[in-house]
Design a protein around this motif. Sequence first.
Motif, PDB file in Angstrom:
ATOM      1  N   LEU A  13       0.829  -1.203   0.000  1.00  0.00           N
ATOM      2  CA  LEU A  13       0.000   0.000   0.000  1.00  0.00           C
ATOM      3  C   LEU A  13       0.863   1.253   0.000  1.00  0.00           C
ATOM      4  O   LEU A  13       0.638   2.182  -0.790  1.00  0.00           O
ATOM      5  CB  LEU A  13      -0.925  -0.019   1.217  1.00  0.00           C
ATOM      6  CG  LEU A  13      -1.971   1.063   1.323  1.00  0.00           C
ATOM      7  CD1 LEU A  13      -2.988   0.933   0.208  1.00  0.00           C
ATOM      8  CD2 LEU A  13      -2.668   0.983   2.666  1.00  0.00           C
ATOM      9  N   GLY A  16       2.649   1.574  -3.384  1.00  0.00           N
ATOM     10  CA  GLY A  16       1.714   2.014  -4.413  1.00  0.00           C
ATOM     11  C   GLY A  16       1.422   3.497  -4.322  1.00  0.00           C
ATOM     12  O   GLY A  16       1.366   4.200  -5.334  1.00  0.00           O
ATOM     13  N   LEU A  17       1.239   3.999  -3.118  1.00  0.00           N
ATOM     14  CA  LEU A  17       1.011   5.435  -2.937  1.00  0.00           C
ATOM     15  C   LEU A  17       2.228   6.246  -3.367  1.00  0.00           C
ATOM     16  O   LEU A  17       2.103   7.305  -3.978  1.00  0.00           O
ATOM     17  CB  LEU A  17       0.659   5.737  -1.481  1.00  0.00           C
ATOM     18  CG  LEU A  17      -0.723   5.277  -1.025  1.00  0.00           C
ATOM     19  CD1 LEU A  17      -0.857   5.443   0.487  1.00  0.00           C
ATOM     20  CD2 LEU A  17      -1.808   6.035  -1.741  1.00  0.00           C
ATOM     21  N   VAL A  20       2.193   6.318  -7.198  1.00  0.00           N
ATOM     22  CA  VAL A  20       1.095   7.110  -7.750  1.00  0.00           C
ATOM     23  C   VAL A  20       1.345   8.607  -7.598  1.00  0.00           C
ATOM     24  O   VAL A  20       1.033   9.390  -8.489  1.00  0.00           O
ATOM     25  CB  VAL A  20      -0.247   6.709  -7.095  1.00  0.00           C
ATOM     26  CG1 VAL A  20      -1.339   7.712  -7.401  1.00  0.00           C
ATOM     27  CG2 VAL A  20      -0.674   5.330  -7.565  1.00  0.00           C
ATOM     28  N   GLY A  53       1.340   1.357  -9.539  1.00  0.00           N
ATOM     29  CA  GLY A  53       1.056   1.935  -8.232  1.00  0.00           C
ATOM     30  C   GLY A  53      -0.372   1.661  -7.789  1.00  0.00           C
ATOM     31  O   GLY A  53      -0.624   1.311  -6.635  1.00  0.00           O
ATOM     32  N   ILE A  54      -1.301   1.804  -8.722  1.00  0.00           N
ATOM     33  CA  ILE A  54      -2.705   1.533  -8.405  1.00  0.00           C
ATOM     34  C   ILE A  54      -2.896   0.063  -8.059  1.00  0.00           C
ATOM     35  O   ILE A  54      -3.607  -0.286  -7.117  1.00  0.00           O
ATOM     36  CB  ILE A  54      -3.607   1.973  -9.571  1.00  0.00           C
ATOM     37  CG1 ILE A  54      -3.549   3.484  -9.717  1.00  0.00           C
ATOM     38  CG2 ILE A  54      -5.043   1.501  -9.368  1.00  0.00           C
ATOM     39  CD1 ILE A  54      -4.176   4.024 -10.983  1.00  0.00           C
ATOM     40  N   ILE A  57      -1.669  -0.520  -4.574  1.00  0.00           N
ATOM     41  CA  ILE A  57      -2.623  -0.029  -3.579  1.00  0.00           C
ATOM     42  C   ILE A  57      -3.756  -1.023  -3.388  1.00  0.00           C
ATOM     43  O   ILE A  57      -4.129  -1.351  -2.255  1.00  0.00           O
ATOM     44  CB  ILE A  57      -3.162   1.357  -3.993  1.00  0.00           C
ATOM     45  CG1 ILE A  57      -2.057   2.400  -3.915  1.00  0.00           C
ATOM     46  CG2 ILE A  57      -4.347   1.762  -3.130  1.00  0.00           C
ATOM     47  CD1 ILE A  57      -2.425   3.731  -4.534  1.00  0.00           C
ATOM     48  N   ALA A  61      -4.179  -3.201  -0.018  1.00  0.00           N
ATOM     49  CA  ALA A  61      -5.374  -3.011   0.809  1.00  0.00           C
ATOM     50  C   ALA A  61      -6.102  -4.334   1.032  1.00  0.00           C
ATOM     51  O   ALA A  61      -6.581  -4.608   2.141  1.00  0.00           O
ATOM     52  CB  ALA A  61      -6.303  -1.993   0.157  1.00  0.00           C
TER      53      ALA A  61
END
Length: 72
Positions: A13, A16-17, A20, A53-54, A57, A61
């Motif tokens: 997570l 990924g953030l 992004v 990245g998405i 995430i 999650a």
Amino acid sequence: MRAILIVLGLVLLAGGLWVVFGHGSYSQTDTLVQIGSAKLTATHDKAIPSWMGIGGIVVGALLAAGGLFSKR
């Protein structure tokens, strides 16, 4: 096992953030000309695609939520 899922999910997570929001990049070195043992190279910084990245995430999650709500 729950702790491993939670930690792995949080790492994905966060990664990924990071990608992004535009901080994810890597360097690629290309050889432009090579004559004998002498060569001319160029190094380019390339951005990591935002879809990775998405994906990080979403998967992070899901793993973290699976670790938190697991019964075992």
